[in-house]
Design a protein around this motif. Structure first.
Motif, short mmCIF file in Angstrom:
data_model
loop_
_atom_site.label_atom_id
_atom_site.label_comp_id
_atom_site.label_asym_id
_atom_site.label_seq_id
_atom_site.Cartn_x
_atom_site.Cartn_y
_atom_site.Cartn_z
N GLY A 1 0.54 -1.27 -0.04
CA GLY A 1 -0.10 0.00 0.03
C GLY A 1 1.00 1.28 0.07
O GLY A 1 0.53 2.25 -0.87
N THR A 2 1.97 1.37 0.68
CA THR A 2 2.66 2.40 0.71
C THR A 2 3.31 2.75 -0.70
O THR A 2 3.46 3.79 -1.07
N ILE A 3 3.87 1.47 -1.08
CA ILE A 3 4.56 1.70 -2.46
C ILE A 3 3.56 2.34 -3.64
O ILE A 3 3.78 3.24 -4.31
N LEU A 4 2.23 1.66 -3.63
CA LEU A 4 1.14 2.31 -4.47
C LEU A 4 0.76 3.63 -3.97
O LEU A 4 0.53 4.50 -4.86
N GLY A 5 0.89 4.10 -2.79
CA GLY A 5 0.51 5.49 -2.16
C GLY A 5 1.52 6.40 -2.81
O GLY A 5 1.03 7.53 -2.93
N SER A 6 2.75 5.93 -2.78
CA SER A 6 3.63 6.93 -3.46
C SER A 6 3.38 7.26 -5.00
O SER A 6 3.40 8.47 -5.36
N PHE A 7 2.93 6.23 -5.58
CA PHE A 7 2.16 6.36 -7.12
C PHE A 7 1.10 7.17 -7.12
O PHE A 7 1.06 8.05 -8.09
N TYR A 8 0.04 6.92 -6.20
CA TYR A 8 -1.13 7.81 -6.14
C TYR A 8 -0.88 9.34 -5.82
O TYR A 8 -1.34 10.04 -6.31
N PRO B 1 4.56 11.73 2.30
CA PRO B 1 4.70 10.43 3.52
C PRO B 1 3.39 10.27 4.13
O PRO B 1 3.08 9.21 4.59
N ILE B 2 2.67 11.45 4.17
CA ILE B 2 1.21 11.20 5.20
C ILE B 2 0.49 10.29 4.13
O ILE B 2 -0.22 9.60 4.49
N MET B 3 0.42 10.65 2.73
CA MET B 3 -0.75 9.69 2.00
C MET B 3 -0.23 8.34 1.75
O MET B 3 -0.80 7.64 1.51
N GLU B 4 1.11 8.14 1.46
CA GLU B 4 1.76 7.09 1.49
C GLU B 4 1.56 5.96 2.88
O GLU B 4 1.08 4.98 2.56
N PHE B 5 1.71 6.56 4.01
CA PHE B 5 1.31 5.77 5.24
C PHE B 5 -0.18 5.48 5.20
O PHE B 5 -0.71 4.55 5.67
N ILE B 6 -1.04 6.54 4.74
CA ILE B 6 -2.61 6.46 4.90
C ILE B 6 -2.88 4.92 3.97
O ILE B 6 -3.82 4.28 4.28
N THR B 7 -2.29 5.14 2.86
CA THR B 7 -2.73 4.08 2.11
C THR B 7 -2.18 2.79 2.12
O THR B 7 -2.97 1.80 2.17
N GLY B 8 -1.08 2.86 2.77
CA GLY B 8 -0.58 1.58 3.51
C GLY B 8 -1.43 0.83 4.53
O GLY B 8 -1.69 -0.31 4.62
N SER C 1 -7.66 3.27 -3.65
CA SER C 1 -6.91 3.54 -4.87
C SER C 1 -7.54 4.80 -5.55
O SER C 1 -6.97 5.55 -6.25
N LEU C 2 -8.73 4.82 -5.42
CA LEU C 2 -9.77 6.16 -5.74
C LEU C 2 -9.48 7.25 -4.92
O LEU C 2 -9.26 8.42 -5.62
N ILE C 3 -9.71 7.13 -3.57
CA ILE C 3 -9.87 8.10 -2.92
C ILE C 3 -8.52 9.11 -2.71
O ILE C 3 -8.60 10.16 -2.60
N ILE C 4 -7.42 8.27 -2.57
CA ILE C 4 -6.05 8.72 -2.26
C ILE C 4 -5.70 9.87 -3.47
O ILE C 4 -5.51 11.01 -2.91
N PRO C 5 -5.35 9.42 -4.58
CA PRO C 5 -5.27 10.49 -5.57
C PRO C 5 -6.16 11.74 -5.63
O PRO C 5 -5.67 12.87 -6.08
#
Length: 251
Positions: free
Chosen positions: A13-20, A77-84, A108-112
């Motif tokens: 999730g954190t990896i994808l959060g970085s992309f989001y 970092p905030i969004m990466e952590f929240i996604t994870g 995956s919709l809400i974060i970006p």
């Protein structure tokens, strides 16, 4: 085994959060595919792998670019952590079920969209258009009961928010309308009304707090997309419990 899987979901999730983060920041500017690799938004230097570790790279670098030393937005970092966290919590709650898939899709919709709305106060059509077919397919495979509840939820959401836009003369945007309509389709009519109430409650509470802090009176303008997303996550994880609590309290 369970703990290991939860940890893997968090890392993934954190990896994808970085992309989001990148999607939310660059889709509105049309620069998502400007370079194949990640780069500093200030000096446009291509980042090395040590600068791409979710959450930890930000902490190790003191929140600054290694080259130009400009501050990096804490939204990364905030969004990466929240996604994870949301990925891990979805699996913790539902394990290997279709609800976990729905939780990952919602995150995956809400974060970006949250990133985009916070930074630009814009909910990009491209993100909504990308995810809408995925949710349609999901609801086709796992329909609500009755099946037409999704269509009714989307219709009610559209009409209600469109009416608010007309009455408020711009108090909400068309992005909010489309966002709400998609959630009406996903959750159906009953849970859409709960989602709408919660998003309004979140927005009012945070809006009042922000006005007090900023000292701007009633002139504070805030992005509403994050509150819609937070309400959607609340409904997804705790909707039935909230409804049951309400029924037990008043009936």
């Amino acid at each position: 085994m369970q703990t290991t899987l939860i940890l893997l979901f968090f890392i993934y999730g954190t990896i994808l959060g970085s992309f989001y983060n990148v999607v939310g920041l660059r889709v509105p500017k049309g620069t998502l595919f400007k370079q194949q690799r990640s780069y500093c938004d200030t000096c446009e230097r291509t980042l090395g792998w040590t600068e791409l570790i979710p959450v930890f790279s930000y902490l190790f670098q003191g929140g600054r670019c290694k080259e130009c030393r400009e501050k990096i937005s804490p939204i990364y970092p905030i969004m990466e952590f929240i996604t994870g966290f949301l990925f891990a919590y979805s699996f913790h709650r539902f394990e290997f079920s279709h609800l976990t898939v729905l939780g990952l899709l919602l995150t995956s919709l809400i974060i970006p969209i949250t990133v985009s709305d916070v930074v630009y106060q814009k909910i990009p059509n491209k993100i909504l258009l990308f995810f809408t077919p995925l949710f349609v397919i999901y609801r086709f495979i796992y329909p609500l009961s009755p099946w037409w509840d999704s269509l009714l939820g989307a219709a009610i959401a559209f009409l209600l928010v469109f009416l608010i836009i007309l009455i408020s003369k711009g108090g909400m945007g068309m992005g909010d309308l489309k966002y709400y309509t998609l959630f009406g389709f996903i959750f159906g009519i009953k849970y859409f009304f709960l989602l709408f109430f919660l998003s309004t409650l979140y927005g009012v509470v945070i809006g009042v707090i922000k006005m007090k802090v900023d000292g701007t009176g009633g002139k504070t303008r805030i992005a509403f997309g994050p509150f819609i997303g937070l309400a959607a996550l609340t409904v997804f994880f705790f909707g039935p419990q909230i409804v049951n609590w309400y029924l037990n309290l008043f009936y």
